[in-house]
Design a protein around this motif. Structure first.
Motif, PDB file in Angstrom:
ATOM      1  N   GLN A   1       0.851  -1.186   0.000  1.00 35.54           N
ATOM      2  CA  GLN A   1       0.000   0.000   0.000  1.00 35.54           C
ATOM      3  C   GLN A   1       0.889   1.239   0.000  1.00 35.54           C
ATOM      4  N   ILE A   2       0.426   2.283  -0.695  1.00 38.41           N
ATOM      5  CA  ILE A   2       1.053   3.597  -0.659  1.00 38.41           C
ATOM      6  C   ILE A   2       0.019   4.537  -0.053  1.00 38.41           C
ATOM      7  N   ALA A   3       0.413   5.282   0.989  1.00 36.56           N
ATOM      8  CA  ALA A   3      -0.537   6.124   1.708  1.00 36.56           C
ATOM      9  C   ALA A   3      -0.101   7.588   1.694  1.00 36.56           C
ATOM     10  N   TYR A   4      -1.084   8.435   1.475  1.00 36.87           N
ATOM     11  CA  TYR A   4      -0.881   9.877   1.430  1.00 36.87           C
ATOM     12  C   TYR A   4      -1.670  10.540   2.546  1.00 36.87           C
ATOM     13  N   PHE A   5      -1.077  11.549   3.172  1.00 35.02           N
ATOM     14  CA  PHE A   5      -1.776  12.367   4.150  1.00 35.02           C
ATOM     15  C   PHE A   5      -2.402  13.531   3.399  1.00 35.02           C
ATOM     16  N   VAL A   6      -3.704  13.748   3.619  1.00 36.08           N
ATOM     17  CA  VAL A   6      -4.453  14.779   2.901  1.00 36.08           C
ATOM     18  C   VAL A   6      -5.424  15.468   3.855  1.00 36.08           C
ATOM     19  N   ALA A   7      -5.994  16.579   3.418  1.00 34.77           N
ATOM     20  CA  ALA A   7      -6.979  17.298   4.227  1.00 34.77           C
ATOM     21  C   ALA A   7      -8.362  16.664   4.131  1.00 34.77           C
TER      22      ALA A   7
ATOM     23  N   MET B   1      -2.498  -1.030  -3.370  1.00 38.16           N
ATOM     24  CA  MET B   1      -3.593  -0.292  -2.746  1.00 38.16           C
ATOM     25  C   MET B   1      -3.115   1.132  -2.465  1.00 38.16           C
ATOM     26  N   ILE B   2      -4.011   2.081  -2.679  1.00 42.76           N
ATOM     27  CA  ILE B   2      -3.755   3.477  -2.326  1.00 42.76           C
ATOM     28  C   ILE B   2      -4.609   3.791  -1.108  1.00 42.76           C
ATOM     29  N   GLU B   3      -4.020   4.500  -0.142  1.00 35.88           N
ATOM     30  CA  GLU B   3      -4.762   4.974   1.012  1.00 35.88           C
ATOM     31  C   GLU B   3      -4.578   6.479   1.116  1.00 35.88           C
ATOM     32  N   PHE B   4      -5.668   7.185   1.363  1.00 39.18           N
ATOM     33  CA  PHE B   4      -5.614   8.599   1.717  1.00 39.18           C
ATOM     34  C   PHE B   4      -6.027   8.704   3.172  1.00 39.18           C
ATOM     35  N   CYS B   5      -5.239   9.414   3.987  1.00 35.13           N
ATOM     36  CA  CYS B   5      -5.469   9.544   5.432  1.00 35.13           C
ATOM     37  C   CYS B   5      -5.669  11.006   5.782  1.00 35.13           C
ATOM     38  N   GLN B   6      -6.597  11.256   6.674  1.00 33.57           N
ATOM     39  CA  GLN B   6      -6.757  12.605   7.234  1.00 33.57           C
ATOM     40  C   GLN B   6      -6.861  12.478   8.741  1.00 33.57           C
ATOM     41  N   GLN B   7      -6.296  13.448   9.449  1.00 32.46           N
ATOM     42  CA  GLN B   7      -6.421  13.478  10.910  1.00 32.46           C
ATOM     43  C   GLN B   7      -7.560  14.423  11.246  1.00 32.46           C
TER      44      GLN B   7
ATOM     45  N   GLY C   1      -1.955  22.696  10.666  1.00 34.49           N
ATOM     46  CA  GLY C   1      -2.175  24.046  10.168  1.00 34.49           C
ATOM     47  C   GLY C   1      -1.314  24.439   8.985  1.00 34.49           C
ATOM     48  N   SER C   2      -0.396  23.554   8.565  1.00 32.36           N
ATOM     49  CA  SER C   2       0.506  23.905   7.457  1.00 32.36           C
ATOM     50  C   SER C   2      -0.190  23.821   6.104  1.00 32.36           C
ATOM     51  N   GLY C   3      -1.284  23.053   6.043  1.00 34.20           N
ATOM     52  CA  GLY C   3      -1.958  22.865   4.760  1.00 34.20           C
ATOM     53  C   GLY C   3      -1.214  21.932   3.818  1.00 34.20           C
ATOM     54  N   ARG C   4      -0.110  21.389   4.270  1.00 36.37           N
ATOM     55  CA  ARG C   4       0.684  20.495   3.425  1.00 36.37           C
ATOM     56  C   ARG C   4       0.094  19.093   3.413  1.00 36.37           C
ATOM     57  N   ALA C   5       0.293  18.410   2.307  1.00 37.24           N
ATOM     58  CA  ALA C   5      -0.148  17.031   2.121  1.00 37.24           C
ATOM     59  C   ALA C   5       0.904  16.316   1.296  1.00 37.24           C
ATOM     60  N   GLY C   6       0.879  14.983   1.343  1.00 38.41           N
ATOM     61  CA  GLY C   6       1.827  14.243   0.523  1.00 38.41           C
ATOM     62  C   GLY C   6       2.013  12.822   1.015  1.00 38.41           C
ATOM     63  N   LEU C   7       2.996  12.161   0.452  1.00 34.27           N
ATOM     64  CA  LEU C   7       3.296  10.779   0.807  1.00 34.27           C
ATOM     65  C   LEU C   7       3.581  10.690   2.304  1.00 34.27           C
ATOM     66  N   HIS C   8       2.919   9.751   2.979  1.00 36.88           N
ATOM     67  CA  HIS C   8       3.164   9.564   4.402  1.00 36.88           C
ATOM     68  C   HIS C   8       3.856   8.241   4.684  1.00 36.88           C
ATOM     69  N   HIS C   9       3.323   7.137   4.133  1.00 39.35           N
ATOM     70  CA  HIS C   9       3.919   5.827   4.420  1.00 39.35           C
ATOM     71  C   HIS C   9       3.640   4.831   3.306  1.00 39.35           C
ATOM     72  N   VAL C  10       4.417   3.784   3.311  1.00 39.29           N
ATOM     73  CA  VAL C  10       4.104   2.598   2.516  1.00 39.29           C
ATOM     74  C   VAL C  10       3.917   1.460   3.505  1.00 39.29           C
ATOM     75  N   ALA C  11       3.010   0.541   3.175  1.00 41.53           N
ATOM     76  CA  ALA C  11       2.676  -0.546   4.100  1.00 41.53           C
ATOM     77  C   ALA C  11       3.284  -1.858   3.629  1.00 41.53           C
TER      78      ALA C  11
END
Length: 174
Positions: free
Chosen positions: A8-14, A65-71, A86-96
């Motif tokens: 899996q490749i996971a991205y952190f997004v808003a 698998m692609i995962e998009f994660c938001q906190q 608060g940075s508004g940044r998003a991008g690659l976070h982890h691979v599983a």
């Protein structure tokens, strides 16, 4: 450890739904299964118990698998370790990666100088760990054992990727 393929490749997004729709429209991935407010019984962030309310969207893109994660909550986390609140940044976070023995894999990475960024357990007992490999790989690694429930979910996401309407998001609950 034996070679471990990326599962899996996971991205952190808003916004996981917006990110899933955009990825699907651009790359043909999906459909996406969305889990809101994933329930955890434990979330140890760098050894400290913390609240972690997060949502994810899961879809298939070719062989991975692609995962998009938001906190969803404020405060420190393994996500915020890479993308400041608060940075508004998003991008690659982890691979599983699937590992046969989670504790042994964590020990192997610790012996290589990599710290545990998150050790979390879901309400069904499923445990996963984020290893901080940012300095080495530019992202974290997520490790978990391939339980029947997990591999069944991966199979469902993959099977759903056949013929579908682009931009589909299916809500699921854990």
């Amino acid at each position: 450890m034996a070679p471990l393929p990326i599962r899996q490749i996971a991205y952190f997004v808003a916004d996981v739904r917006a990110a899933a729709r955009a990825h699907s429209a651009t790359f043909g991935s999906g459909p996406y299964f969305v889990a809101d407010n994933i329930p955890l019984t434990r979330a140890l962030h760098r050894g400290t118990e913390r609240e972690l309310d997060h949502s994810s969207a899961y879809g298939q893109w070719g062989e991975v698998m692609i995962e998009f994660c938001q906190q969803n909550n404020a405060g420190p986390s393994a996500f915020r370790d890479l993308y400041a609140e608060g940075s508004g940044r998003a991008g690659l976070h982890h691979v599983a990666l699937f590992v046969d023995d989670l504790d042994a894999a964590v020990a192997t990475f610790a012996a290589q100088g990599h710290q545990v960024a998150l050790d979390a357990t879901m309400t069904d007992g499923f445990r996963y760990v984020f290893i901080d490999t940012l300095a080495t790989y530019g992202h974290m690694l997520e490790l978990y054992e391939p339980t029947a429930t997990l591999t069944g979910f991966y199979d469902t996401v993959r099977a759903s990727a056949g013929d579908f309407a682009r931009g589909v998001a299916i809500d699921i609950a854990f």
